[in-house]
Structure formats: C-alpha cells, structure tokens
Design an enzyme around this catalytic site. Structure first.
Site, mmCIF file in Angstrom:
data_model
loop_
_atom_site.group_PDB
_atom_site.id
_atom_site.type_symbol
_atom_site.label_atom_id
_atom_site.label_comp_id
_atom_site.label_asym_id
_atom_site.label_seq_id
_atom_site.Cartn_x
_atom_site.Cartn_y
_atom_site.Cartn_z
ATOM 1 N N TYR A 197 -6.061 -5.368 0.861
ATOM 2 C CA TYR A 197 -5.298 -6.004 -0.218
ATOM 3 C C TYR A 197 -6.155 -7.121 -0.798
ATOM 4 O O TYR A 197 -6.600 -8.021 -0.086
ATOM 5 C CB TYR A 197 -4.000 -6.571 0.350
ATOM 6 C CG TYR A 197 -2.998 -7.099 -0.648
ATOM 7 C CD1 TYR A 197 -1.897 -6.330 -1.015
ATOM 8 C CD2 TYR A 197 -3.117 -8.372 -1.195
ATOM 9 C CE1 TYR A 197 -0.945 -6.816 -1.909
ATOM 10 C CE2 TYR A 197 -2.177 -8.860 -2.092
ATOM 11 C CZ TYR A 197 -1.092 -8.081 -2.443
ATOM 12 O OH TYR A 197 -0.159 -8.563 -3.324
ATOM 13 N N LYS A 198 -6.373 -7.073 -2.102
ATOM 14 C CA LYS A 198 -7.147 -8.093 -2.814
ATOM 15 C C LYS A 198 -6.176 -8.909 -3.650
ATOM 16 O O LYS A 198 -5.613 -8.406 -4.616
ATOM 17 C CB LYS A 198 -8.206 -7.437 -3.685
ATOM 18 C CG LYS A 198 -9.042 -8.404 -4.525
ATOM 19 C CD LYS A 198 -9.933 -7.644 -5.496
ATOM 20 C CE LYS A 198 -10.739 -8.599 -6.364
ATOM 21 N NZ LYS A 198 -11.484 -7.896 -7.438
ATOM 22 N N GLY A 199 -5.954 -10.163 -3.271
ATOM 23 C CA GLY A 199 -4.918 -10.948 -3.917
ATOM 24 C C GLY A 199 -5.444 -12.165 -4.650
ATOM 25 O O GLY A 199 -6.566 -12.631 -4.425
#
Length: 296
Positions: A197-199
């Site tokens: 997950y790239k947040g």
C-alpha cells in the site's frame, strides 16, 4: 494477454533493501512532470525532454534505490533500451491510465490495458502499480473491483501488486477533510489483497511529530499489508522526517520521486546535479528506512 512467464513469482524482497525496508524511486509522473519543466523553462515541453530526464534519473539513482517505478508512456521502453535500471533495483511498471477531465490531467483512473503483466514480467519487471483516486461521494464498490482485477492480473503474472490510493475532494459539495479521507481510504482498501500500500503522508509532513505519529498510526491500524509513503505534497526538506515518523508508526519505507529529484528539473547539467543533490538525498532516505527497521 500473453502467456505467463516461467520465471519464479516476484516477491516484496525484490523491491526491498537488505534490511527489509523499502527505499523506492518514482519516475512515472506524466503530465505533472511536464508542468514541472514548464514552470522552470516557461516554454513548451516535448515528450523527449521527459523521456531523457526519466532515463537519466533512473541511470543515476537506481543504484541507490530498492525499486524504480516507470510509466509506459515516456520511460518503460526507454529505460530498458538504455539498460538504465541497476541490477540490484527492482523494476516497477505503472499500470494505470490517467483520464483527463474537468480541466485537470488526472480526473479518473483505469487499469492500463496496454500494459501486459506477463510481458512486463518477461521483460524484467517485478511489480506493477495502480493509482486509485478516492472520493467520498463515489461508489467504493467500483474502486474495490478495480483493485481486485489489478491484483488478480499481477498474481497471474507472478508480479507484486502495489496500490496507491490518493484522496480527492468530492465531486459534489465543498466539505473535504483530507486527513480523515486518507484514513477512510486506508480502511476501505487496506485489506484489498494487494501486496503493498502506497499512501499519502498526513498533513503533508507539516505538523509536529506527535500529530504526524498519531495520524500515521491510524493508517497503520487500517492497513493489513505492508505500506509506504509517497512524497507528493511533502516539501523535500521535510520528507526525511516524514519517512522517519511514518516508519515509527508502522510504515516500511517510501516510494517517492519529487522529494528526490524535483529540484533538479531544468538544470543545465542534469546528470551532475542528480549526482550532487539527488544521490545524497536518496542515500540518506535509505539510511533512515534502515535505521527505523532496525529499531523495531
């Protein structure tokens, strides 16, 4: 879709540092990068200008990155033709199609069918990335369905799947709490089955450490997969601290471009400035990740 390659399936280790943390470089910006160049030069910016910069940035910086993210439109073929990706750096391909509208270059996103996952794997890619625009007044089922299709395509080709939820104001009405939206997006998509997950960094990294740590812990509580932060919206001088705080909260590193190379845009000698400015910056960011992982 072409047949799946016989190569062993990629894993997160293929885009990680020996410490297990992630220090990944992004050069997949498209019209946003064109605007960066135009803002410096004040002149029209050709596609070749973007390609040349992306190839040079990959060549100079990928030896210090655990992964490098490229786009199909301007850099995928070019970096492979130039053999610009360092052997120890995992190749990540953006599999998102940006759909313009309402006067902005990215108003919606679809899976880019021109990116064949099996072909990408055969050409050396280890992961694909998908941008997901999150608006509170749009159907979450549509977003989850797109992510499910994306992760299934990656899995079938033996590729790591990276999703990048980015929050936007609602299409109707004016009320928009960006920080609440970042957490809501994490709750919705943090258990979607993707590998990474790239947040977004809460508050753009511009708050005291206690506030940032609390906000990042809310993301960590919502996401069941490993996660990293991006640098868009975070000033380069604050990004190192943002990485440090996010990792304290449970993040595993970063996948970033602007904080590493934006100050080089428009330089007369791109390679020299990348080596003098961006290489030390990227190396230090990698050390911050390693220090955070070791402290756990």
């Amino acid at each position: 879709m072409t047949a799946t390659t016989d190569r062993a399936a990629a894993t997160l280790a293929d885009i990680a540092r020996p410490s297990g943390g992630f220090a990944m470089l992004a050069v997949d910006q498209r019209e946003a990068m064109r605007l960066m160049f135009a803002g410096v030069t004040g002149a029209p910016v050709s596609d070749q200008v973007l390609t040349d910069f992306k190839v040079k940035a990959t060549e100079v910086l990928s030896p210090y990155a655990s992964g490098v993210l490229v786009d199909r439109q301007f850099s995928y073929d070019a970096v492979l033709d130039a053999k610009a990706v360092h052997p120890d750096c995992g190749l990540i391909v953006a599999a998102d199609e940006f759909l313009p509208g309402n006067g902005i270059p990215v108003d919606a996103v679809a899976i880019d069918d021109a990116v064949d996952p099996a072909e990408a794997r055969a050409r050396g890619a280890v992961a694909l990335k998908l941008l997901v625009l999150w608006r509170q007044d749009e159907d979450p089922a549509g977003r989850r369905a797109m992510v499910a299709e994306f992760t299934a395509r990656c899995r079938a080709a033996g590729l790591v799947s990276i999703i990048e939820p980015v929050v936007r104001p609602p299409r109707r009405g004016w009320a928009f709490d960006r920080e609440a939206a970042i957490v809501a997006a994490a709750k919705e998509l943090g258990d979607s089955g993707a590998d990474l997950y790239k947040g977004e960094m809460p508050y753009g990294g511009d708050a005291d450490d206690a506030t940032l740590l609390s906000a990042c812990r809310a993301i960590d509580d919502a996401v069941v997969m490993p996660w990293v932060i991006l640098s868009s919206g975070v000033h380069a001088d604050r990004f190192g601290n943002a990485v440090r705080v996010a990792c304290r909260a449970g993040a595993s590193g970063f996948l970033a471009g602007r904080a590493v190379w934006q100050s080089v845009i428009g330089a007369r000698d791109t390679e020299t400035v990348l080596r003098d400015v961006s290489v030390p910056r990227l190396r230090r960011l990698g050390e911050i990740v390693d220090e955070a992982v070791a402290a756990r």
